[in-house]
Structure formats: C-alpha cells, structure tokens
Design an enzyme around this catalytic site. Sequence first.
Site, PDB file in Angstrom:
ATOM      1  CG  HIS A 219      36.978  48.643  -0.607  1.00 56.03           C
ATOM      2  ND1 HIS A 219      36.368  49.077   0.544  1.00 56.03           N
ATOM      3  CD2 HIS A 219      36.883  49.684  -1.478  1.00 56.03           C
ATOM      4  CE1 HIS A 219      35.940  50.315   0.373  1.00 56.03           C
ATOM      5  NE2 HIS A 219      36.245  50.710  -0.846  1.00 56.03           N
ATOM      6  CB  SER A 223      28.784  46.918  -0.687  1.00 56.38           C
ATOM      7  OG  SER A 223      29.756  47.896  -0.401  1.00 56.38           O
ATOM      8  CE  LYS A 247      20.099  55.813  -0.928  1.00 57.90           C
ATOM      9  NZ  LYS A 247      19.711  54.577  -1.657  1.00 57.90           N
ATOM     10  CG  ASP A 248      27.120  57.535   1.940  1.00 53.06           C
ATOM     11  OD1 ASP A 248      26.119  56.893   2.307  1.00 53.06           O
ATOM     12  OD2 ASP A 248      28.145  56.988   1.488  1.00 53.06           O
ATOM     13  CD  GLU A 291      26.403  57.966  29.654  1.00 54.65           C
ATOM     14  OE1 GLU A 291      25.239  58.115  30.080  1.00 54.65           O
ATOM     15  OE2 GLU A 291      27.052  58.879  29.127  1.00 54.65           O
TER      16      GLU A 291
END
Length: 434
Positions: A219, A223, A247-248, A291
């Site tokens: 922040h 971004s 959107k998220d 894994e």
Amino acid sequence: MSFPWAKHYEPKFALTKWVDERLPLPRLVYNAVGAGYPVPRNLNYFWNFGVLAGAALAAQIVTGIVLAMHYAANGGVAFDSVEHIMRDVNAGWFLRYAHANGASMFFIVVYIHIFRGLYYGSYKAPREIVWLLGVVIFLLMMATAFMGYVLPWGQMSFWGAQVITGFFSAIPIVGDTIRVWLLGGYAPDDAALNRFFSLHYLLPFVIAAVIVLHIWALHIPGSNNPTGVDVKGEQDTVPFHPYYTAKDGFGLGIFLVLFAFLIFFAPNYLGHPDNYIPANPLATPAHIVPEWYFWPFYAILRAFTSDFILPAKLWGVLAMFGSIVLLFFLPWLDSSPVRSTNYRPLYRIFFWVLVADVLVLGYCGGSPAEPAYVIVSQIAAAYYFAHFLVILPIVSRMERPRPLPNSITEAVLAKHGGTSPTETAMSGSVLTAE
C-alpha cells in the site's frame, strides 16, 4: 505513495464514529480494501491470486485448528488418530480432505502469483520489499507444508522426513548436530512428531503476520499493473471497492468451485497411496517422493550425482536452497527500466522458457531417480540458474523494449478502441472554436 484524490473515511453513524475515534479499525479497513484505496484501472484477473492466497490460508488455519483437536502427535497412534478423524469425527473426512487439498490449492495459487510477479516485473522498484516479503512467505509455506506432510505418519511421511532431514547431515561439521536437533533424536520418532506438529500449528500464524506486512508494504507504492507504467493521476485509478471487490469475488467463486471438485470427486488425486500405509522403519518404499509442489526443488536436489570439491549431497542441498534464495536478489539482477514483459519481446521468450523449465523440473522431481530423468534434471537445473544469473542480466542490458504508453488510461483506451484524454480535450477545443 499518497493519493490526494482518494476518498476519506467519514463515519455515518454515531457508534462507528465513536469506535473510529478510539480504535480506527473501520478507517484502516476502508483505506485498505475500500473506496479509500485507489488501484490502477487496468488490473486483469492475474491480480486476483493475492486475495485467493489469503482465502486459502484462512481455510488452512480454520481446518487445521479443528483437526488439531483430534490429532495425537505420537508415533504409536498418529496414523490411527488420522483414521479416527476420517471415520469417527463428524465431518472429519471433509476437514481432513479440505486441509490436505487446501495445501495444494494454496501452492497452485501462490505459484501463479509468483509467475505473475515475474512476468509483470512486480519485483522492481519501488516494490522490492513487497517481493522480498513474498519470498519469505513462500519459504514459510514450504516449511509448514513439509512438517504437515510428516504428521499422518504413513510410509511416505516417515521416509520423507528421513530422507529430507538426512540431507542436513551433508553440511560439514554441524550437519549431524542440526539433524539430531531437528528430529530430537537419530531417526524420526515421537520427538520429531511433537516438534513438527507444534511448528506446523504455529507457522501459519507467522505466515499471516508476514502477509500483513506484505500488504502494508504494497500500500505504500500502490499496486503494479499490466503496463508497468506508474499512476499519473485520478483518471488512471478506480476505487478498490466496488470494482475489484466484485472482480475478486468472482475469482473466489471459481476458486471455491475447483476446490470443492477436488475435495468431493478427487480427494486423493494429488496425494501418494503409500501414505495410507502405516509408517514402517524397516520397509523402504521403492520410490520416495515429496508432495507435488516440492518436485521442482527435489529435482534440483537430485541433479548432483558426482563429488567435485564438495560432496554431491552437499551440492544438492546448496543448490536446492540456492534456487529459492536466488529470488531475493531478483530486483537487482534485472536492471531493465521496463517492468512489464508485454513491452520486452526478447525477455518474453526467455520467460516462457523458464516456465517450461520449471514444469520439466517438476516432472523429473516426481519421477523415479533413473538415469534419463536425472540427466534431464541436470540440464533443467543448469538452465534455471543460468536464467537468473546469466540470461536475465544480459538481456536486461541489451534488449530494446517496445515504446511504453504515456499513461494507464491511454493504454486502456487504445486497447478498447477509445481516444486518449489529450485527444478528447483537443476535440472539445476545436468544437468550441467552431
């Protein structure tokens, strides 16, 4: 970075005003994910994966806390306690499958998040700290996942712990001491289970704390965006809410559908069948493998087969850890002033070669240690290090990037067939003159 055009939080009710004056939590949330946080207007769906990673971590913490209530960290009953969770605890099968497959979903999301950062240059100034904290989160994830893989105390759990911790003994002088300290003895047993269980329970909360720092650091400069161009003004941004919360939310819905499909229809697809056999120190599995999300690094570990100055085992350990530590230096290895690979045609080729190379490493890491796979692993590992230490510094100095747009708005309007604000202003001036 401060945004003078950002909306400021103003409580609408007496209660929220009273709380905000004494504990400005509503203001913090508003400025972090609300209309008070302007973000570039051109973010695509690859920017959803940060939120998805947070959702995956939340699912892991919630399911992990409940599972810990029924798990017994004792070599004699650990395997049976997992079976008890699966068979006797209400919805225990769902919690166990959600936790096990949630780890895979978490890594899938984070790997896409990392490669998005690599493609769009999110590690470049002024976001170096954001990137460095992200690598720290990745390391903590790997440690947490490895310890969690040991807890079911199946065949692959036991022998995975035996093999992976055994590589620490390759470190000169202090290696054997470190291994004994990690395991609490000379072989995986009750002490190792207690250590791994306590750390596996603790580290997700450490990850959550580092994620807070990660978001805080993000922040400050704001971004990044697909063009890599800095925000020029209010016209280049939109409020995070409601545009990107919607959107998220859509991305989260898709994520949950895929997650549910994995839990209900293919819960054991990403696991290993040997882990449904109780641990037996006297029976070594034919093919010991971690894994799937560790496979690329496991391939690098196994790529060293000959002693050269140092033992091959030590070279493998150094290369495995070095492949991750290398990411800490990425902001300074890439000296190109252009962030986005969309405007770097030469580097784009090498980026996709790197993606293919990591996939090849993953395939080899999950395959038996046969000569053909080892040779391919050696070639792929050599390219991995060459990409970051040789190719990237050279390409960043010699390539000619494509011209960048003057602003984010210009790029958006050009993409959708619009006109730039400058052209619009000029058209308005002509009409006024007429």
